[in-house]
Scaffold this motif. Structure first.
Motif, short mmCIF file in Angstrom:
data_model
loop_
_atom_site.label_atom_id
_atom_site.label_comp_id
_atom_site.label_asym_id
_atom_site.label_seq_id
_atom_site.Cartn_x
_atom_site.Cartn_y
_atom_site.Cartn_z
N ILE A 1 0.87 -1.17 0.00
CA ILE A 1 0.00 0.00 0.00
C ILE A 1 0.91 1.23 0.00
CG2 ILE A 1 -1.89 1.19 1.16
CD1 ILE A 1 -2.53 -1.76 0.29
N VAL A 2 0.77 2.06 -1.02
CA VAL A 2 1.57 3.28 -1.13
C VAL A 2 0.65 4.47 -1.37
CG1 VAL A 2 3.57 2.01 -2.04
CG2 VAL A 2 1.98 3.09 -3.63
N GLY A 3 1.21 5.66 -1.19
CA GLY A 3 0.47 6.89 -1.42
C GLY A 3 1.03 7.98 -0.52
N ALA A 4 0.73 9.19 -0.87
CA ALA A 4 1.22 10.33 -0.10
C ALA A 4 0.68 10.29 1.33
CB ALA A 4 0.79 11.64 -0.77
N SER A 5 1.45 10.85 2.23
CA SER A 5 1.02 10.93 3.62
C SER A 5 -0.31 11.69 3.70
CB SER A 5 2.09 11.65 4.43
OG SER A 5 1.74 11.69 5.78
N GLY A 6 -1.28 11.11 4.39
CA GLY A 6 -2.57 11.77 4.57
C GLY A 6 -3.67 11.31 3.62
N VAL A 7 -3.36 10.44 2.65
CA VAL A 7 -4.39 10.01 1.71
C VAL A 7 -5.34 8.96 2.29
CG1 VAL A 7 -3.08 10.57 -0.38
CG2 VAL A 7 -2.95 8.26 0.58
N GLY A 8 -5.00 8.44 3.48
CA GLY A 8 -5.90 7.49 4.13
C GLY A 8 -5.42 6.06 4.16
N LYS A 9 -4.14 5.84 3.88
CA LYS A 9 -3.60 4.47 3.86
C LYS A 9 -3.86 3.75 5.18
CE LYS A 9 0.64 5.68 3.09
NZ LYS A 9 0.61 7.13 3.07
#
Length: 176
Positions: A8-16
């Protein structure tokens, strides 16, 4: 059963972490939700193994981690012994995808995304950073994600809808 990795990846704060936390409630028997080692104390959204910097570096130097990285002045790592012979869910930095693809055949990457305005609101609400730090984060440009099996997941619906869609996606990848 073969070992399967869902990163699971994504910018900090996207809801991961929020999505992973909810999925774990429904799927903890079927999946292995891997905890990270981090040099930041856990908060209400994220359960991790906390380590002081010196302890982290000792483990890293002794080849304890399958993957480790630095982000936002913290060190992160995934221990080799945390991977089980089942489907493993792991929140990582996009820069470490290759570490897993080198070691495992069945690796899927879910890139969680969110529009910048909503992301800004979430980061402000979370309260970990100043407005200036948040703006710097929003102004970053990210390289295209290189992954063999990349799936983009837009987290822009109500939390309930996003949670249900995320769980459905995990089940589809797992094959049940």
């Amino acid at each position: 059963m073969k070992t399967k990795i869902i990163l699971i990846v994504g910018a900090s704060g996207v809801g991961k972490d929020s999505l992973i936390k909810e999925a774990k409630k429904d799927l903890k028997k079927e999946f292995n939700f891997v905890k990270r080692y981090i040099t930041r104390k856990p908060d209400k959204n994220e359960k991790n193994y906390f380590l002081e910097n010196c302890a982290f570096k000792i483990l890293k130097d002794n080849d304890y981690f399958i993957s480790s990285w630095e982000a936002h002045e913290n060190l992160y790592g995934i221990s080799k012994n945390s991977i089980k012979n089942k489907t493993n869910i792991i929140s990582i930095s996009r820069s470490t995808i290759e570490d897993f693809e080198k070691c495992f055949k069945n690796v899927y990457v879910i890139n969680i995304t969110l529009n910048k305005e909503e992301l800004k609101n979430r980061l402000i609400k979370r309260g970990r950073e100043t407005l200036e730090e948040i703006q710097k984060r929003l102004d970053r440009s990210y390289d295209k994600i290189e992954a063999k099996n990349l799936i983009n997941f837009e987290n822009d619906k109500s939390f309930q809808e996003s949670k249900e869609a995320f769980i459905k996606l995990l089940k589809e990848i797992d094959g049940f």
